[in-house]
Design a protein around this motif. Structure first.
Motif, PDB file in Angstrom:
ATOM      1  N   ASN A  41       0.801  -1.225   0.000  1.00 19.93           N
ATOM      2  CA  ASN A  41       0.000   0.000   0.000  1.00 19.93           C
ATOM      3  C   ASN A  41       0.833   1.274   0.000  1.00 19.93           C
ATOM      4  OD1 ASN A  41      -2.291  -1.650   0.222  1.00 19.93           O
ATOM      5  ND2 ASN A  41      -2.228  -1.605   2.450  1.00 19.93           N
ATOM      6  N   ASN A  65      -7.743   1.887   2.696  1.00 22.24           N
ATOM      7  CA  ASN A  65      -8.061   0.459   2.616  1.00 22.24           C
ATOM      8  C   ASN A  65      -8.725  -0.072   3.886  1.00 22.24           C
ATOM      9  OD1 ASN A  65      -7.331  -0.086  -0.013  1.00 22.24           O
ATOM     10  ND2 ASN A  65      -5.225  -0.657   0.484  1.00 22.24           N
ATOM     11  N   PHE A  93      -7.537   2.107  -7.613  1.00 21.77           N
ATOM     12  CA  PHE A  93      -8.099   2.638  -6.379  1.00 21.77           C
ATOM     13  C   PHE A  93      -8.731   4.000  -6.611  1.00 21.77           C
ATOM     14  CE2 PHE A  93      -4.679  -0.184  -5.110  1.00 21.77           C
ATOM     15  CZ  PHE A  93      -5.219  -0.905  -4.059  1.00 21.77           C
ATOM     16  N   PHE A 101      -9.693   3.672  -1.333  1.00 19.34           N
ATOM     17  CA  PHE A 101     -10.250   2.320  -1.345  1.00 19.34           C
ATOM     18  C   PHE A 101     -10.219   1.761  -2.762  1.00 19.34           C
ATOM     19  CE2 PHE A 101     -13.504   5.472  -1.859  1.00 19.34           C
ATOM     20  CZ  PHE A 101     -14.353   4.992  -2.838  1.00 19.34           C
TER      21      PHE A 101
END
Length: 216
Positions: free
Chosen positions: A32, A123, A208, A152
């Protein structure tokens, strides 16, 4: 690379625990990193702001988040293992006087009303079956004019992952609507795409959404 079956990996991503916790935290940091950097840039913390993060893992990105002079940070995290590791990281980075992690749940934030200038959640939406209670809590703790950045995975992309069967996948328009209902004005959107390894070690094209909203 984590050698966990899909269901075990999903449970660990929600709340790292047990012997795998620290490895899961490091895996999330690697997977991430670019998304966190993009979200932090969009949130753009200013001098002397009080920042709240929901689900920060082991706080690896807090030093980047707190570049602004006099800014302060509180992270709320379900995992006690991540809270312990995160506070150790913050101390090692010389941030213990400005930043801390606490165990808690996004549905009942241990934060005073209108005390937060900027909030971040990367996330974490997949673990909120209903967006409304959490967004209402964020509206409560943010001052008027305060902002939140939500990062997200696109729902269609997330459905291609082998470990998301039990995740709650929210469409972009549904998240935007939920924000408005909770008292926010959506003021920014970014798409984040990258080709990189995920938490299962597989390299794939990722997609995302980053939403920036302001408390009305």
């Amino acid at each position: 690379m984590l050698m966990l079956d899909a269901r075990t990996l999903a449970a660990q991503l929600r709340q790292p625990h047990g012997e795998a916790a620290l490895a899961v935290g490091e895996s999330m940091n690697r997977s991430n990193a670019a998304l966190n950097q993009a979200a932090i840039a969009l949130l753009a913390v200013a001098d002397h702001e009080q920042v709240l993060e929901i689900g920060p893992g082991n706080a690896a990105f807090v030093p980047l988040l707190l570049q602004a002079q006099g800014s302060r940070y509180l992270g709320i995290e379900l995992s006690t293992a991540m809270v312990e590791a995160g506070n150790q990281h913050l101390a090692a980075a010389g941030l213990a006087d400005r930043a801390a992690l606490r165990t808690g749940d996004a549905h009942a934030l241990p934060v005073a009303d209108a005390s937060i200038d900027a909030a971040l959640a990367v996330n974490t939406l997949y673990f909120w079956p209903d967006l409304a209670p959490v967004l209402t809590e964020l509206a409560r703790v943010l001052r008027r004019g305060g902002r939140v950045c939500l990062a997200f995975g696109d729902a269609a992309f997330m459905r291609t992952l082998p470990f998301t069967d039990d995740f709650h996948l929210h469409e972009l328009d549904a998240v935007e609507l939920a924000l408005r209902v909770a008292g926010f004005s959506v003021c920014g959107w970014r798409a984040h795409r990258e080709t990189a390894a995920g938490n299962d070690g597989q390299t794939r094209d990722k997609y995302f959404h980053l939403l920036l909203a302001q408390r009305r």
